[in-house]
Design an enzyme around this catalytic site. Structure first.
Site, PDB file in Angstrom:
ATOM      1  N   SER A 418       0.810  -1.216   0.000  1.00 37.36           N
ATOM      2  CA  SER A 418       0.000   0.000   0.000  1.00 37.36           C
ATOM      3  C   SER A 418       0.844   1.266   0.000  1.00 37.36           C
ATOM      4  O   SER A 418       0.310   2.353  -0.206  1.00 37.36           O
ATOM      5  CB  SER A 418      -0.940   0.012   1.212  1.00 37.36           C
ATOM      6  OG  SER A 418      -0.199  -0.095   2.406  1.00 37.36           O
ATOM      7  N   HIS A 439      -2.556  -2.648  -5.852  1.00 39.65           N
ATOM      8  CA  HIS A 439      -2.942  -2.221  -4.510  1.00 39.65           C
ATOM      9  C   HIS A 439      -4.456  -2.299  -4.367  1.00 39.65           C
ATOM     10  O   HIS A 439      -5.196  -1.417  -4.819  1.00 39.65           O
ATOM     11  CB  HIS A 439      -2.445  -0.794  -4.249  1.00 39.65           C
ATOM     12  CG  HIS A 439      -2.836  -0.261  -2.906  1.00 39.65           C
ATOM     13  ND1 HIS A 439      -2.985   1.084  -2.646  1.00 39.65           N
ATOM     14  CD2 HIS A 439      -3.136  -0.892  -1.738  1.00 39.65           C
ATOM     15  CE1 HIS A 439      -3.348   1.252  -1.389  1.00 39.65           C
ATOM     16  NE2 HIS A 439      -3.450   0.072  -0.817  1.00 39.65           N
ATOM     17  N   GLU A 451      -5.471   0.423  -7.335  1.00 32.17           N
ATOM     18  CA  GLU A 451      -4.338   1.207  -7.818  1.00 32.17           C
ATOM     19  C   GLU A 451      -3.354   0.251  -8.486  1.00 32.17           C
ATOM     20  O   GLU A 451      -2.833  -0.663  -7.846  1.00 32.17           O
ATOM     21  CB  GLU A 451      -3.634   1.923  -6.660  1.00 32.17           C
ATOM     22  CG  GLU A 451      -4.255   3.232  -6.264  1.00 32.17           C
ATOM     23  CD  GLU A 451      -3.444   3.974  -5.214  1.00 32.17           C
ATOM     24  OE1 GLU A 451      -3.312   5.206  -5.326  1.00 32.17           O
ATOM     25  OE2 GLU A 451      -2.930   3.330  -4.269  1.00 32.17           O
ATOM     26  N   ASN A 489      -2.858   6.855  -0.613  1.00 34.55           N
ATOM     27  CA  ASN A 489      -2.332   6.951   0.748  1.00 34.55           C
ATOM     28  C   ASN A 489      -1.407   8.144   0.935  1.00 34.55           C
ATOM     29  O   ASN A 489      -1.280   8.664   2.047  1.00 34.55           O
ATOM     30  CB  ASN A 489      -1.617   5.651   1.123  1.00 34.55           C
ATOM     31  CG  ASN A 489      -2.597   4.556   1.483  1.00 34.55           C
ATOM     32  OD1 ASN A 489      -3.759   4.815   1.783  1.00 34.55           O
ATOM     33  ND2 ASN A 489      -2.150   3.321   1.439  1.00 34.55           N
TER      34      ASN A 489
END
Length: 697
Positions: A418, A439, A451, A489
């Site tokens: 991540s 991800h 992702e 993130n």
């Protein structure tokens, strides 16, 4: 004998056989209601009305569906005659029976066209719905007035506000269609002949108020349904407008209801929320386009999958692949871990069965696609291997080196990291061109975002395969570049830059969360941290050499959120309701006293700005660095991965509504006040603000 007619041959064909005309919509690929198609329908009706040999019309669609609704290429352009409400009125007023034969999609304006017919027949594969609410609109061609007259206002409001389609069987149950048949045109012809034989003049829904009379006598059912569908609206305007329009079918006559529907539609289409949702719609489509690939690139084939790790993420990923029909090899290091993971998969499927969303047979079929193994060598036959192990660089590099040795020569090696450096992970193998980031977001079997991380050496066929597989899983894949946290993130980390400062300056976790909920998020940042586990972000901070005094202190005390009963909030045993914790307040007060900060009441608007502006600023930096291909990709990631209110269009679209100069000035003031570099306006934001531009440009 079939006799061809001449009405608008490019988009509408009209043929006649034994007195029944077949009017076929033919505007590939989805028979969208373009100006030409609308005009073709009107011309065909006029031609059929003038032909005494035609006793009835069966209306159907060429290709894979009836009609998928509006022509998106005409969005934002001035409307041109004939207008859709007038076309539908012409269908309804046709003096001979008109039967809609529906196969495939009949959505939005497509279903409204079918509602203009005097009867409807559907194939089992048909998909009927009014999804306008998903674009911040209400049905604008009579859907809110005709559907309640057909199936009752309580059922209609549920269908309209959800925006979700129903299949042939459910449409029959609701009363949208009178018959479900495999050969839908033949069934529609037979029904048309029955209508002719009856000798009764066809009656359109606009003149049929029988179901409304019953509903008026007992309005409680409608009002209860309306209250239920509005529970999750969270500031969105269109659901409330849909409810109001359907309520008009009870309170107004048809013409007045249509007039009110049109006024509401035009108001919404000009509003910021619909513009934001339409932006999100087009951004999702644009995200499928990948820059910098050879024109002749094709995806590496993927027929079988191996998933390493049967924990929460690995199990969810395995379920996602099994749901899409892939055979999955699920690998763990111990029998206990594997049994635990398989047990959790079984529980998740059982929960879906209990909710009526899956049959026992479907559950058994999906579980049968997942085979557990304790030997890493089982990856040898997999085309795609996805590692979902502990988020530690050393662990992942060691595993990737082992996979490199054991996997087949054409296998794709995907990491579910991540935030770790995919280039570094790829360098642990002898085939970095076969390595890609995939991800998934938790729970991986439910969340739609994927992702797809393109590393420096990821081969085009590997990148395309990851994207193609993501689509087959029902995900929305967005290609991003390599940096810590990628796009989602990394922006999440920026959103949290000022969280602890807000607490120290006087806001409570509940006040911050309430402000963010008021902006439209389903969950506030402190509640989300507690749900995810404070130890996850703690570990990420340590990897970057960063600190967060309050959160670090909580973690050092073993307060990791819901799973330990205490985090930023406290939780009663077995409960998820967050309760205020005086220890967090006392810690914030102590820091304020030490730093000489006078605490104050912080307005909700300021809280939102201090969370949102850093997100937009980080998005600008991501665009500068080429980590995201386009601003819309960032918006798609945040809408589908983090719950950003779609009716605000995502952070980069929302920036345009706020004004980039205002955002720049707010960030600059915070930078000067705090001295922290993360608040310094990004160069791209500075330039666009100075030029009066926007990210969209």
């Amino acid at each position: 004998m079939t006799e061809p007619h001449s009405a608008s041959p490019d988009v509408v064909t009209l043929t006649q056989e034994n007195g029944i005309a077949l009017l076929t919509l033919n505007n590939p690929p989805v028979n969208a209601l373009s100006t030409a198609l609308r005009a073709g329908i009107v011309a065909a009706l006029a031609e059929a009305a003038a032909d005494p040999a035609i006793e009835a019309i069966v209306m159907t669609g060429a290709g894979r569906g009836f009609c998928a609704g509006a022509d998106i290429t005409e969005f934002g352009k001035p409307p041109r005659e004939p207008f859709l409400p007038d076309v539908i009125a012409a269908i309804e007023a046709f003096p001979k029976p008109v039967v809609a034969a529906i196969h495939g999609p009949a959505l939005g304006g497509g279903l409204e066209v079918a509602l203009g017919a005097h009867a409807r027949v559907a194939a089992p594969s048909a998909k009927m719905g009014l999804p306008e609410v998903k674009l911040g609109l209400i049905p604008g061609a009579g859907g809110t007035q005709r559907l309640p007259r057909l199936i009752g206002p309580a059922a209609a409001v549920k269908l309209i506000v959800s925006g979700e389609p129903v299949g042939g069987a459910e449409a029959l149950k609701l009363g949208i269609v009178t018959e479900v048949a495999e050969d839908v045109v033949a069934a529609a012809r037979a029904l048309a002949r029955q209508m002719i034989a009856s000798g009764v003049a066809p009656v359109g829904l606009s003149s049929d108020a029988a179901r409304l009379e019953a509903a008026r006598a007992g309005r409680d059912a409608f009002e209860a349904a309306a209250a239920e569908v509005l529970k999750g609206a969270r500031g969105a305007e269109a659901p409330a407008a849909c409810v109001a329009a359907v309520r008009n079918s009870l309170d107004l006559d048809f013409e007045a209801g249509m007039k009110a529907e049109r006024a509401a539609f035009l108001s919404l289409v000009a509003g910021d929320q619909s513009k934001a949702l339409r932006h999100a719609f087009f951004a999702e489509k644009a995200a499928a386009k990948i820059d910098g690939l050879p024109a002749d690139a094709v995806a590496r084939p993927v027929r079988s999958v191996a998933v390493i790790g049967a924990g929460t993420m690995g199990g969810g990923i395995a379920m996602a692949f099994a749901n899409a029909g892939y055979p999955v090899t699920l690998i763990e290091t111990s029998a206990e871990a594997l049994a635990r993971g398989q047990g959790n998969i079984d529980k998740n499927y059982a929960s879906t069965v209990a909710r009526g969303r899956m049959s026992e047979a479907e559950k058994a079929e999906r579980i049968a696609r997942i085979t557990g193994w304790l030997d890493l060598g089982a990856v040898a036959s997999a085309d795609l291997i996805v590692e979902a192990v502990f988020e530690d660089m050393g662990v992942k590099k060691t595993l990737m080196a082992d996979l490199d040795r054991l996997a087949g020569p054409d296998a794709i090696l995907a990491t579910n990291t991540s935030y770790l450096d995919v280039n570094e992970i790829a360098a642990a193998t002898s085939r970095p061109e076969a390595v890609v980031g995939m991800h998934f977001f938790s729970p991986a079997n439910i969340m739609k975002l994927l992702e797809v991380v393109r590393a420096e050496k990821t081969a085009p066929d590997v990148l395309l395969a990851a994207v193609e597989v993501g689509r087959k899983l029902g995900k929305i894949p967005v290609v991003v570049g390599v940096c810590n946290g990628f796009v989602g993130n990394r922006i999440l980390r920026a959103q949290r830059n000022d969280l602890e400062a807000l607490l120290v300056e006087g806001a409570s976790p509940a006040e911050v969360d309430a402000a963010w909920n008021g902006f439209g998020f389903p969950m506030g940042p402190f509640a989300m941290l507690d749900l995810a586990g404070l130890d996850i972000s703690w570990r990420a901070r340590k990897a970057l050499g960063q600190t967060a005094e309050i959160a670090d202190h909580l973690c050092e005390q073993g307060r990791f959120g819901q799973k330990t009963g205490r985090g930023f909030y406290r939780y009663e045993p077995g409960e998820r309701k967050p309760l205020a914790d005086s220890e967090v307040e006392d810690l914030a007060k102590a820091i304020a006293a030490r730093e000489g900060i006078t605490r104050r009441s912080i307005p909700a608007a300021e809280i939102v700005e201090r969370l949102l502006y850093p997100m937009i600023n980080e998005g600008a930096r991501i665009l500068e660095e080429g980590i995201a291909q386009r601003p819309g990709d960032i918006d798609v990631i945040w809408i589908f991965g983090y719950g950003f209110p779609a009716w605000r269009g995502g952070p980069m679209h929302a920036a345009g509504n706020i004004g980039l100069a205002r955002i720049r000035d707010g960030l600059q003031a915070r930078f000067e006040q705090s001295g922290r570099a993360e608040f310094k306006p990004a160069a791209l934001l500075e330039r666009l603000a100075a030029d009066g531009g926007s990210f969209a440009g």
